[in-house]
Motif scaffolding. Structure first.
Motif: not given
Length: 575
Positions: A226-235, A251-254, A283-285, A330-332
Motif C-alpha cells: 500500500s506504500g505505507a512503509v513510511e507511515a508505519v515507521r512514523e507510528f 524490511g518494512s522496519i529496518p 496493532i495489525v497493519v 493503509l497509508k492515509p
C-alpha cells in the motif's frame, strides 16, 4: 469515505489494427516496458506484433519462470508485472505463478492465447479452459470476444490488478480475435478509488492504543503493498511500541532498529513471539493472521485486543475478532492516526519496550558455531552486510528461506522477495531475474537451495542470453532440508524421499550455461567467496556446501502456540 482521482486513457487513433497489434500498442500506452513470456501457436499473432514495438520481451525457458519473473518485477518496481503464454500447456504452466501472485497480493496481468472461437469446446489441439482452471486464483479474468474491446479490457485489467488488494488478472485472447481488424477501439475512463476510514474509527483506534499497557505493532506485507512503509515507521517512532513483522513484511522496519523484535511465527525470534503472546493490544497493519505467523490460533496472543488495518474488508475478523477494524487504504489511515497521536500526549510504554529490548539482546543469535564447515546463518548475515543498502534477496523456498529471514539485514521491504503464501520452490532464480530487471543498479542475489534451483534451473539460459548480472548463492545440503527436518522431529526420523545426494555438479552446470561459477566448501573460504560473488560484473553462481544435518532454529511445533518454541539445544538433546 472515498477520495476519487481519474485515470485517463486514449486508445490508439490508427486506422484499422489487428487485435494483436492493438494489444501491444495498448500495453505501450499504459507504460509497460518489460514483458516475460514464451511463444506458441495460439499466441503467435501477438508475438508477431511485438517485433519492433517499445516493449522489451524477455524469453524465459518455461512459462512458470516467466510468471515468477513478472511477479518479482512487480514487487520490486511497484508496477504491474506482465507475462504471456500460448494456449494449453503454455497457459497451464503459468498457473503456479498466478497462484503465487494471488496469495502474496502481487499485481500481475497474465495474457494467454487460445484457440479460435469457432473451435472452442471441440477439444481442439492445445485447447484448455484456462479461465475455468484459474477461476479461484485470480482477482478477475476475461475471455476477449472482439478486438475492439481490447484497450478497455486491458486498461480495466491493470486497474483491477493494482487497486484495492492487488492480485493477478487473466486475459485470454482467442486466435481469431488476435487477427481481427478493428478501426473503433474502445477505451475507458476509470475512477481510482482510495478508501479512507471515518474519523470516528481512527479516534477509536487512538483511544485503544492510549489505553493499552502492553501493545505490539504487528506489520504485514500490506504495509509495503500500500506504500505505507513510511507511515508505519512514523507510528513506530511516535509511540515507541515494540514491533514485529511477518515474512512478507521484512524490511518494512529496518533490521536492528530500536524496539524492532524481528519476525514472528514458526521460525520467528523468541522476543517477537513472546512479546506478542504477552501483549494486551495488537496493532495489525496489513496482515492476515496466517497460520505460520500465529501458531495455534486459539492460543495466539490470548489477552490481546486487536486493531486491524486492512484494505480488504474480508480479512477483518476472518480469523481473529477485532476491537477496531480500520478498513481502507493503509497509508492515509495510518497518517491520520499518526497525526492524532502526534497532537496528543506521549504514549507511555517505555517499561514494556525496555523489557523486550532486553529480551531481544539476551536472545541474539551467535555466529561462532564450532567446526570448519560452512555455517549458513553466519554466511547469510555476512552476505547482507557486505552487499550493503543496495542488497535485494530473491529467495527460494526451504530451510535457506528461513535462514535468510532470520539472519539477513534488510533496510526496505523491496529488499526481501520470496514466495510467502504459496511457498513455491523454484521461485528464486526467475525472481532474481525479475528483481534485477526492475532495479538494475541493486545488488540482487538469488538465494536458493539444491532442491529449489533444480525446479527452474533452465532459467540460467535466460540469465545468459540477456547477460543479466544476477548473483546466485546456491546452498547445497544434498537434501530436501525442510522436509528432512520435519521428518527428523515429527516423523520418527523416517527420512523418506529427501536424499538429493545425486545432484549434478552445479559449478559445471552453470558453466555449461555460460555462467561463471565457483565452490565454497569450508568456513575459511566464505569471506573471499562472498567478495568474489559481489564483485562480479556479470552473472555468477557460488555453490556452497553446507551440513546436511543442519536445522532451522527456533521452531514452533505443529499444534503449539508461539510461546512453545523448540530450540536447538533442547530439541537435539532429546534425540
Amino acid at each position: 469515505m472515498t477520495q476519487m482521482t481519474a485515470v485517463a486513457f486514449k486508445p490508439s487513433a490508427e486506422a484499422a489494427q489487428s487485435g494483436a497489434r492493438l494489444l501491444v500498442s495498448t500495453l505501450e500506452q499504459l507504460g509497460v516496458e518489460v514483458v516475460f513470456g514464451y511463444p506458441g501457436g495460439a499466441i503467435m499473432p501477438i508475438y508477431d506484433a511485438l517485433a519492433g514495438s517499445k516493449l522489451q520481451h524477455y524469453l524465459c525457458r518455461h512459462e512458470q519462470g516467466a510468471a515468477f519473473a513478472a511477479d518479482s518485477y512487480a514487487r520490486v518496481s511497484g508496477k504491474v508485472g506482465v507475462c504471456m503464454a500460448t494456449s494449453g500447456p503454455g497457459a497451464t504452466n503459468l498457473v503456479t505463478g498466478i497462484a503465487n501472485a494471488m496469495l502474496d497480493s502481487v499485481p500481475m496481468v497474465c495474457i494467454t492465447g487460445n484457440v479460435a472461437q469457432g473451435v472452442m469446446g471441440t477439444d481442439s489441439f492445445q485447447e484448455v479452459d484456462i479461465l475455468g482452471v484459474t477461476l479461484p486464483l485470480v482477482k478477475h479474468s476475461y475471455l476477449v470476444r472482439h478486438a475492439a474491446d481490447i484497450p478497455a479490457i486491458i486498461q480495466e485489467a491493470f486497474h483491477i490488478a493494482r487497486s484495492g488488494r492487488p492480485g493477478p488478472v487473466l486475459i485470454d485472447l482467442p486466435k481469431d480475435v488476435q487477427f481481427e481488424l478493428t478501426s473503433e477501439p474502445r477505451g475507458l475512463h476509470l475512477p481510482n478509488e482510495i478508501a479512507v476510514a471515518e474519523p470516528s474509527v481512527i479516534a477509536e483506534a487512538e483511544a485503544a492504543i492510549r489505553a493499552a499497557r502492553r501493545p505490539v505493532l504487528y506489520v504485514g506485507g500490506g504495509a509495503k503493498i500500500s506504500g505505507a512503509v513510511e507511515a508505519v515507521r512514523e507510528f513506530a517512532a511516535l509511540t515507541g511500541i515494540p514491533q514485529v513483522s511477518t515474512l512478507n513484511a521484512l524490511g518494512s522496519i529496518p533490521t536492528g532498529q530500536d524496539n524492532y523484535l524481528g519476525m514472528l511465527g514458526m521460525h520467528g525470534t523468541p522476543a517477537a513471539n513472546e512479546a506478542v503472546q504477552g501483549s494486551d493490544l495488537l496493532i495489525v497493519v496489513g496482515a492476515r493472521f496466517d497460520d505460520r505467523a500465529t501458531g495455534k490460533l486459539a492460543e495466539f496472543a490470548p489477552e490481546a485486543g486487536v486493531i486491524h488495518f486492512d484494505i480488504d474488508p474480508s480479512e477483518i475478523g476472518k480469523l481473529r475478532s477485532v476491537a477496531v477494524g480500520v478498513v481502507g487504504d493503509l497509508k492515509p489511515n495510518l497518517e491520520a492516526l499518526n497525526q492524532r497521536l502526534a497532537d496528543g500526549p506521549a504514549i507511555e510504554v517505555s517499561a514494556w519496550a525496555d523489557q523486550w529490548r532486553a529480551r531481544s539482546a539476551e536472545t541474539q543469535v551467535r555466529y561462532d558455531a564450532p567446526g570448519d564447515k560452512v555455517y549458513a546463518p553466519a554466511l547469510l548475515n555476512e552476505l547482507s552486510r557486505l552487499a550493503g543498502p543496495g542488497f535485494i534477496a530473491a529467495c527460494d523456498v526451504g530451510q535457506h528461506q528461513m535462514w535468510v529471514a532470520q539472519h539477513c539485514e534488510f533496510s526496505r521491504p523491496e529488499a526481501h522477495i520470496t514466495s510467502g503464501g504459496l511457498g513455491s520452490m523454484g521461485f528464486g532464480l526467475p525472481a532474481g531475474i525479475g528483481a534485477k530487471l526492475a532495479e538494475p543498479d541493486a545488488v540482487v542475489v538469488t538465494i536458493t537451495g539444491d532442491g529449489g534451483v533444480m525446479m527452474n534451473i533452465q532459467e540460467l539460459a535466460t540469465v545468459n542470453r540477456f547477460n543479466i548480472p544476477l548473483k546466485i548463492l546456491l546452498l547445497d545440503n544434498s537434501r530436501l532440508g525442510m522436509v528432512r527436518q520435519w521428518q527428523e522431529f515429527f516423523f520418527e526420523r523416517n527420512f523418506s524421499e529427501v536424499d538429493l545426494s545425486d545432484n549434478p555438479d552445479f559449478v559445471k552446470v552453470a558453466e555449461a550455461f555460460g555462467i561463471e561459477a565457483f565452490r565454497i566448501e569450508r568456513r575459511d573460504q566464505v569471506t573471499a567467496g562472498l567478495e568474489r560473488l559481489l564483485a562480479a560484473e556479470g552473472p555468477i553462481l557460488a555453490h556452497v556446501i553446507i551440513d546436511p544435518a543442519e536445522n532451522v532454529w527456533p521452531l514452533v511445533p505443529p499444534g503449539k502456540n508461539n510461546a512453545q518454541m523448540m530450540h536447538a539445544a533442547t530439541a537435539e538433546g532429546e534425540l
